[in-house]
Every structure is written in structure tokens, then in C-alpha cells.
Scaffold this active site. Structure first.
Site, PDB file in Angstrom:
ATOM      1  N   ARG A 132      33.095 -57.397  16.884  1.00 14.41           N
ATOM      2  CA  ARG A 132      33.177 -57.221  15.424  1.00 14.41           C
ATOM      3  C   ARG A 132      34.418 -56.439  15.002  1.00 14.41           C
ATOM      4  O   ARG A 132      34.919 -56.629  13.902  1.00 14.41           O
ATOM      5  CB  ARG A 132      31.901 -56.543  14.907  1.00 14.41           C
ATOM      6  CG  ARG A 132      30.681 -57.473  15.034  1.00 14.41           C
ATOM      7  CD  ARG A 132      29.492 -56.938  14.297  1.00 14.41           C
ATOM      8  NE  ARG A 132      29.797 -56.651  12.914  1.00 14.41           N
ATOM      9  CZ  ARG A 132      29.178 -55.716  12.191  1.00 14.41           C
ATOM     10  NH1 ARG A 132      28.226 -54.988  12.728  1.00 14.41           N
ATOM     11  NH2 ARG A 132      29.510 -55.502  10.937  1.00 14.41           N
ATOM     12  N   TYR A 146      37.155 -60.321  -1.842  1.00 18.88           N
ATOM     13  CA  TYR A 146      37.158 -59.422  -3.006  1.00 18.88           C
ATOM     14  C   TYR A 146      37.175 -57.977  -2.540  1.00 18.88           C
ATOM     15  O   TYR A 146      36.615 -57.648  -1.488  1.00 18.88           O
ATOM     16  CB  TYR A 146      35.963 -59.666  -3.939  1.00 18.88           C
ATOM     17  CG  TYR A 146      34.586 -59.651  -3.310  1.00 18.88           C
ATOM     18  CD1 TYR A 146      34.097 -60.757  -2.633  1.00 18.88           C
ATOM     19  CD2 TYR A 146      33.754 -58.530  -3.437  1.00 18.88           C
ATOM     20  CE1 TYR A 146      32.828 -60.759  -2.088  1.00 18.88           C
ATOM     21  CE2 TYR A 146      32.472 -58.523  -2.890  1.00 18.88           C
ATOM     22  CZ  TYR A 146      32.019 -59.642  -2.212  1.00 18.88           C
ATOM     23  OH  TYR A 146      30.771 -59.635  -1.667  1.00 18.88           O
ATOM     24  N   PRO A 147      37.839 -57.121  -3.319  1.00 18.27           N
ATOM     25  CA  PRO A 147      37.823 -55.691  -3.002  1.00 18.27           C
ATOM     26  C   PRO A 147      36.672 -55.006  -3.723  1.00 18.27           C
ATOM     27  O   PRO A 147      36.215 -55.485  -4.766  1.00 18.27           O
ATOM     28  CB  PRO A 147      39.162 -55.203  -3.547  1.00 18.27           C
ATOM     29  CG  PRO A 147      39.439 -56.090  -4.711  1.00 18.27           C
ATOM     30  CD  PRO A 147      38.770 -57.421  -4.428  1.00 18.27           C
ATOM     31  N   MET A 148      36.182 -53.901  -3.166  1.00 17.23           N
ATOM     32  CA  MET A 148      35.088 -53.187  -3.833  1.00 17.23           C
ATOM     33  C   MET A 148      35.124 -51.676  -3.559  1.00 17.23           C
ATOM     34  O   MET A 148      35.737 -51.222  -2.603  1.00 17.23           O
ATOM     35  CB  MET A 148      33.728 -53.760  -3.418  1.00 17.23           C
ATOM     36  CG  MET A 148      33.354 -53.550  -1.978  1.00 17.23           C
ATOM     37  SD  MET A 148      31.644 -54.070  -1.633  1.00 17.23           S
ATOM     38  CE  MET A 148      30.694 -52.770  -2.414  1.00 17.23           C
ATOM     39  N   LYS A 150      32.461 -48.017  -3.890  1.00 18.65           N
ATOM     40  CA  LYS A 150      31.118 -47.470  -4.132  1.00 18.65           C
ATOM     41  C   LYS A 150      31.271 -46.424  -5.232  1.00 18.65           C
ATOM     42  O   LYS A 150      32.143 -45.542  -5.124  1.00 18.65           O
ATOM     43  CB  LYS A 150      30.571 -46.838  -2.849  1.00 18.65           C
ATOM     44  CG  LYS A 150      30.354 -47.864  -1.727  1.00 18.65           C
ATOM     45  CD  LYS A 150      28.907 -48.151  -1.502  1.00 18.65           C
ATOM     46  CE  LYS A 150      28.678 -49.222  -0.450  1.00 18.65           C
ATOM     47  NZ  LYS A 150      28.271 -48.676   0.841  1.00 18.65           N
ATOM     48  N   HIS A 173      20.642 -53.348   3.077  1.00 20.00           N
ATOM     49  CA  HIS A 173      21.815 -54.230   2.939  1.00 20.00           C
ATOM     50  C   HIS A 173      21.988 -55.085   4.203  1.00 20.00           C
ATOM     51  O   HIS A 173      22.174 -56.302   4.128  1.00 20.00           O
ATOM     52  CB  HIS A 173      23.067 -53.365   2.714  1.00 20.00           C
ATOM     53  CG  HIS A 173      24.353 -54.101   2.883  1.00 20.00           C
ATOM     54  ND1 HIS A 173      24.922 -54.825   1.859  1.00 20.00           N
ATOM     55  CD2 HIS A 173      25.181 -54.255   3.962  1.00 20.00           C
ATOM     56  CE1 HIS A 173      26.046 -55.386   2.306  1.00 20.00           C
ATOM     57  NE2 HIS A 173      26.224 -55.052   3.568  1.00 20.00           N
ATOM     58  N   GLN A 186      31.024 -62.050   7.808  1.00 16.43           N
ATOM     59  CA  GLN A 186      31.723 -61.055   6.980  1.00 16.43           C
ATOM     60  C   GLN A 186      32.684 -60.239   7.830  1.00 16.43           C
ATOM     61  O   GLN A 186      32.379 -59.920   8.975  1.00 16.43           O
ATOM     62  CB  GLN A 186      30.705 -60.135   6.284  1.00 16.43           C
ATOM     63  CG  GLN A 186      30.302 -58.880   7.042  1.00 16.43           C
ATOM     64  CD  GLN A 186      29.271 -59.123   8.154  1.00 16.43           C
ATOM     65  OE1 GLN A 186      29.068 -60.240   8.604  1.00 16.43           O
ATOM     66  NE2 GLN A 186      28.645 -58.052   8.603  1.00 16.43           N
ATOM     67  N   SER A 224      24.243 -52.326  -3.744  1.00 21.90           N
ATOM     68  CA  SER A 224      25.180 -53.068  -4.595  1.00 21.90           C
ATOM     69  C   SER A 224      24.816 -52.897  -6.068  1.00 21.90           C
ATOM     70  O   SER A 224      25.692 -52.725  -6.916  1.00 21.90           O
ATOM     71  CB  SER A 224      25.181 -54.559  -4.244  1.00 21.90           C
ATOM     72  OG  SER A 224      25.717 -54.737  -2.956  1.00 21.90           O
TER      73      SER A 224
END
Ligand code: VOV
Length: 250
Positions: A132, A146-148, A150, A173, A186, A224
Site C-alpha cells: 500500500r 480530489y483534495p480534502m 478535515k 470509514h 484508493q 466525512s
């Protein structure tokens, strides 16, 4: 809450998403010989990326992007930032690059957050963890990036929650994510200190509806729903040398 509940993160290969738009007017105006020379040169570069992947020293994938935000994305994973910089410079020196503009890019490092780990184990010795951290990009039919962040509001501040609260939410999650096993892959790039958002999320699927379904389902999940803040979404279709050449035919 203890003063230092920062999480241990594991980092793997550095990542660089190079989004490009094609200046079709300029490309069309070029002679057939010039276009062929530009394509040959680009293919030469692609061969070096393929050789790098064959030697397990990184991974590369490229996709045709829908909508007006970009026409192409070249996604690179490499062991060092120096290599990503060399790739950027080599690409920008090509003839093909002079027929493109660069509307967006993203820099991060493949990250696993150690919320779910086996105590006492050296995670980097675990082959699943290594797969991974140093993944070969799957070249599935579709990509979604996409960027994110918290959220850090007074009411809802992820970074002020206890480790246990964060662990519980991340477990939930992970369970949603695992229900998409084999259908969505992912790659989470940590980008705190590197780019404008905290993470870059890259998803791969053979059916683009899987992106809509997983992102929608996760919006109902607390981490989320309460804490997720999202940037622009970009979605695309896989390319290889042949389909890229076909796309560039005029
Ligand atoms: C294929 C789907 C899938 C799976 C299996 C999965 C699992 C997991 C696990 C088990 C873990 C925690 C440990 C680790 O491995 O890092 C994570 C971690 C993370 N995720 Fe995830 N996630 C998925 C998918 C997935 C998506 C679609 C998103 C975007 C969220 C959305 O709302 O649009 C996402 C985000 C993240 C992030 C930003 C982090 C880091 C959070 C942090 O605070 O550090 N993720 N994720």
C-alpha cells in the site's frame, strides 16, 4: 485529552499529479512532421516511465480528463521528491508540453495513518503495508482525484478530538471502504506541508458509478459528514501510448 495525540503516519512513495490542457489550436497549426516528432519524443518519455515501473522504482498512469478543468493527467509515484522534480522538468522540456497548459497539479506522499495497526509489529515489515505504501497504479478504466481537509472549526475540530474518537470514526470509514474491495482502489496522499489541502484522494474503478456511490455513501459516515471538506473533483478515462496517440490525431 492528552497534549500530544498526533498520529503516527507511515509514508511511502512521493506523488505528483500533473494535469494538462491541450492547446488544440496550436497543435492543429503544427505540421504533421512536428506533431509526429512531438509524439515520438513523448513516447520516449513514457518508455522511461514504463521501465521505472518494471523495476519497481515507482509507478505511472495517465488518463484523459473529462470536463473543462483539464484534458489529461499524468500521475507519478517515485521514491524521492528529486525524481518527481526531474520528471516535471523533463516533461516541460518536451515539444508536446509547449502545446499544453498546466491548469493544476498536486504533490503529496502516499500515506497510511496508523489508526488500525497491530501493536508490536513493525508495519513496514508487513508485505500488505508495503504494497500500500509503494503501490503499482492499477490502470483501471477510470480515475477520480480530489483534495480534502478535515475540518478545524471551533465546533468540529478533528485535531482536537481524542485518539479514541478519531480511531472509532476511522474504523467505521475503513469498513465502508472495505465493502468496495476489488471495485475501488484508493491511494491516499498526505499533503500537509506539501500542497494546499491536507490529503489528495485518488480513486480507481472500472465502473465510474463506483466513485459516485462510495463518495455518496461516505458523506453519511460521521468522519466525512462532520469533518470532510473537499476541493475540486476530476474524473477521467484510462489512456495508454496508443489511445493517447489516437486522442492527439487531428
Ligand atoms: C476503497 C475504499 C477505501 C478504503 C478501504 C479505505 C480505508 C481506509 C483506512 C483503513 C484508513 C485508516 C488507515 C489507513 O490506511 O490510512 C483510511 C484513511 C483515510 N481515508 Fe480511506 N478508505 C477508502 C476510501 C476513501 C475515500 C473515498 C476517501 C475520501 C473521503 C470522502 O468522504 O470522500 C478516503 C479518505 C481517507 C483519508 C483522508 C484518510 C486519512 C485520514 C486521517 O485522518 O489520517 N478514503 N482509509
Amino acid at each position: 485529552m492528552s497534549a500530544n495525540e498526533a498520529l503516527l503516519t507511515l509514508e511511502g512513495w512521493y506523488t505528483y499529479h500533473n494535469f494538462r490542457t491541450i492547446n488544440w489550436e496550436k497543435w492543429r497549426a503544427a505540421s504533421a512532421e512536428e506533431r509526429q516528432a512531438a509524439l515520438d519524443e513523448l513516447n520516449g518519455l513514457i518508455q522511461t516511465w514504463e521501465a521505472n515501473e518494471a523495476e519497481n522504482q515507482g509507478s505511472t498512469a495517465f488518463y484523459s480528463i473529462l470536463g473543462h478543468k483539464a484534458d489529461l493527467v499524468f500521475m507519478f509515484l517515485r521514491p524521492t521528491m528529486q525524481e518527481l522534480d526531474e520528471i516535471k522538468t523533463a516533461f516541460n522540456k518536451t515539444r508536446f508540453a509547449s502545446y499544453t497548459e498546466a491548469p493544476y497539479s498536486y504533490v503529496s506522499v502516499v500515506e497510511l495513518s496508523n489508526y488500525v495497526h497491530n501493536p508490536g509489529e513493525d508495519p513496514k515489515a508487513n508485505p500488505h503495508v508495503r504494497d500500500r505504501l509503494y503501490p503499482i497504479l492499477p490502470k483501471w478504466e477510470h480515475i477520480c482525484f480530489y483534495p480534502m481537509n478535515k475540518k478545524r472549526d471551533l465546533q468540529d475540530n478533528w485535531y482536537m478530538l481524542s485518539m479514541q474518537e478519531r480511531q472509532e470514526m476511522m474504523r467505521s470509514h475503513g469498513m465502508i471502504g472495505r465493502s468496495y474491495a476489488g471495485r475501488v482502489k484508493q491511494i491516499i496522499g498526505g499533503s500537509i506541508g506539501f500542497d494546499d489541502w491536507e490529503w489528495g484522494v485518488t480513486l480507481f474503478a472500472n465502473d465510474p458509478l463506483e466513485f459516485k456511490h462510495i463518495v455518496y455513501e461516505m458523506r453519511f459516515d460521521e468522519v466525512s459528514a462532520r469533518f470532510g471538506e473537499f476541493g475540486n473533483f476530476l474524473v477521467g478515462n484510462v489512456l495508454n501510448k496508443e489511445t493517447l496517440a489516437k486522442k492527439l490525431e487531428v
